[in-house]
Design a protein around this motif. Structure first.
Motif, PDB file in Angstrom:
ATOM      1  N   GLY A 238      12.520 -15.978  -5.244  1.00  0.00           N
ATOM      2  CA  GLY A 238      13.969 -15.815  -5.302  1.00  0.00           C
ATOM      3  C   GLY A 238      14.524 -16.170  -6.661  1.00  0.00           C
TER       4      GLY A 238
ATOM      5  N   SER B 144      19.441  -9.283  -7.401  1.00  0.00           N
ATOM      6  CA  SER B 144      20.132 -10.201  -6.504  1.00  0.00           C
ATOM      7  C   SER B 144      19.783  -9.977  -5.035  1.00  0.00           C
ATOM      8  CB  SER B 144      21.643 -10.078  -6.698  1.00  0.00           C
ATOM      9  OG  SER B 144      22.000 -10.412  -8.017  1.00  0.00           O
ATOM     10  N   LYS B 145      19.673  -8.734  -4.629  1.00  0.00           N
ATOM     11  CA  LYS B 145      19.392  -8.431  -3.223  1.00  0.00           C
ATOM     12  C   LYS B 145      18.030  -8.985  -2.806  1.00  0.00           C
ATOM     13  CE  LYS B 145      19.314  -4.608   0.106  1.00  0.00           C
ATOM     14  NZ  LYS B 145      19.480  -3.141   0.280  1.00  0.00           N
TER      15      LYS B 145
ATOM     16  N   ARG C 222      18.133 -12.824  -2.720  1.00  0.00           N
ATOM     17  CA  ARG C 222      18.764 -13.325  -1.499  1.00  0.00           C
ATOM     18  C   ARG C 222      17.796 -13.257  -0.319  1.00  0.00           C
ATOM     19  NH1 ARG C 222      23.836 -14.306   0.352  1.00  0.00           N
ATOM     20  NH2 ARG C 222      24.794 -13.615  -1.615  1.00  0.00           N
TER      21      ARG C 222
ATOM     22  N   TYR D  26      15.253 -16.097  -0.626  1.00  0.00           N
ATOM     23  CA  TYR D  26      15.879 -17.377  -0.291  1.00  0.00           C
ATOM     24  C   TYR D  26      16.045 -17.519   1.226  1.00  0.00           C
ATOM     25  CZ  TYR D  26      17.173 -18.193  -5.210  1.00  0.00           C
ATOM     26  OH  TYR D  26      17.168 -18.416  -6.562  1.00  0.00           O
ATOM     27  N   GLU D  27      16.499 -16.451   1.868  1.00  0.00           N
ATOM     28  CA  GLU D  27      16.706 -16.496   3.312  1.00  0.00           C
ATOM     29  C   GLU D  27      15.392 -16.726   4.049  1.00  0.00           C
ATOM     30  OE1 GLU D  27      18.654 -12.804   4.029  1.00  0.00           O
ATOM     31  OE2 GLU D  27      20.675 -13.594   3.584  1.00  0.00           O
TER      32      GLU D  27
ATOM     33  N   LEU E 193      21.604 -19.931  -1.991  1.00  0.00           N
ATOM     34  CA  LEU E 193      22.372 -18.923  -1.246  1.00  0.00           C
ATOM     35  C   LEU E 193      23.864 -19.221  -1.324  1.00  0.00           C
ATOM     36  CD1 LEU E 193      20.059 -18.519   1.871  1.00  0.00           C
ATOM     37  CD2 LEU E 193      20.594 -16.732   0.205  1.00  0.00           C
TER      38      LEU E 193
ATOM     39  N   MET F 161      25.157 -18.104  -4.652  1.00  0.00           N
ATOM     40  CA  MET F 161      25.326 -16.656  -4.705  1.00  0.00           C
ATOM     41  C   MET F 161      26.568 -16.224  -3.926  1.00  0.00           C
ATOM     42  SD  MET F 161      21.370 -15.328  -4.359  1.00  0.00           S
ATOM     43  CE  MET F 161      21.777 -13.627  -4.800  1.00  0.00           C
ATOM     44  N   ASP F 162      26.805 -16.868  -2.789  1.00  0.00           N
ATOM     45  CA  ASP F 162      28.000 -16.544  -2.000  1.00  0.00           C
ATOM     46  C   ASP F 162      29.269 -16.843  -2.779  1.00  0.00           C
ATOM     47  OD1 ASP F 162      26.446 -15.719   0.106  1.00  0.00           O
ATOM     48  OD2 ASP F 162      26.568 -17.611   1.205  1.00  0.00           O
TER      49      ASP F 162
END
Length: 287
Positions: free
Chosen positions: A33, A42-43, A46, A49-50, A69, A72-73
């Protein structure tokens, strides 16, 4: 380290596919990530990370992934509001505290006035490399008020090459002393300046005596003197001899704390003075 980010991703993916049950799997996902974010993906970042977070939300790298995360949010939300923000991808690559990765682009070494703004660092602290990963962690911990954690890192914090071993030892002991870690400060000073504290204190060696025979826990000792008339120097002498100013010291006879109180004495104190059945002798104020 060589900035071959694509090669790093290939290696991490190979780790995940060839060793799916490896204990490093969550860490690999997290760093995938980080690297994808460096590459403006970025996609994918993310997603990694998830995955790392879902493996174990309370594990070290699960917590780090959650924090990324959230970053990024927040960035996405600010962009939606039309606020110009610095790109996360442009931030310097700095490894996390528990990572085996080493930094490849250190930020500039902090200037001395920046360190003094904290109002807690002695001038001698200038000998240390505050731009190193260890130095940055110590500063961050102290600014957050986590002095106990900072103290544990100071003993191994690297110094700048132009200073002598004596200067470094004194600065290390002085910094630990300023942070209230009298035990580590005493241990460093008593070892490094053994010859300097053999005689009588004078102007040439008084600063070494101050670290080897500190007025440790002065507020607690003064309070005890005011209430029980116990001589402060006697308490300090016992403290130095019995525990070396270590509040967590424990002997083979189960004596505990700064003054090495044995269990039977501890129980008498609890009953007669505090009217309690259980007390923590590792707490300086209690001991």
């Amino acid at each position: 380290r060589s900035r071959d980010l694509s090669g790093a991703l290939v290696a991490l993916k190979k780790l995940r596919t060839d060793y799916a049950k490896s204990a490093l799997l969550q860490r690999a996902l997290y760093w995938e990530g980080r690297i994808n974010l460096q590459m403006a993906r970025s996609k994918t970042a993310r997603s990694r990370y998830e995955q790392a977070f879902q493996m174990d939300p309370l594990d070290y790298y699960g917590v780090l992934a959650f924090a990324r995360l959230r970053e990024m949010d927040r960035a996405d939300e600010e962009k939606r509001r039309g606020v110009l923000v610095a790109s996360l991808e442009d931030r310097p690559f700095i490894p996390e505290e528990n990572s085996s990765f080493k930094t490849i682009a250190l930020p500039e070494e902090p200037k001395k006035p920046v360190l003094r703004e904290m109002g807690r660092l002695p001038e001698s602290a200038a000998v240390f490399n505050w731009g190193s990963p260890e130095g940055r962690r110590v500063v961050r911990l102290m600014r957050l008020g986590y002095d106990n954690a900072a103290r544990e890192l100071i003993e191994a914090m690297p110094a700048l090459k132009e200073y002598s071993a004596a200067d470094i030892a004194y600065a290390r002991a002085k910094l630990l002393h300023e942070l209230g870690d009298y035990h580590r400060a005493y241990r460093v000073a008593a070892s490094a300046f053994r010859q300097k504290i053999r005689g009588v204190p004078d102007e040439s060696n008084r600063r070494f005596f101050a670290l080897s025979y500190p007025a440790a826990y002065a507020n607690l000792i003064n309070a005890a003197h005011a209430e029980f008339r116990v001589p402060p120097l006697l308490v300090l002498a016992l403290m130095r001899q019995e525990s070396g100013y270590n509040p967590r010291a424990r002997s083979a006879a189960s004596a505990e704390g700064l003054l090495q109180i044995i269990p039977r004495t501890r129980d008498k104190i609890a009953e007669r003075l505090l009217n309690e059945t259980k007390i923590q002798m590792t707490q300086p104020e209690t001991n």
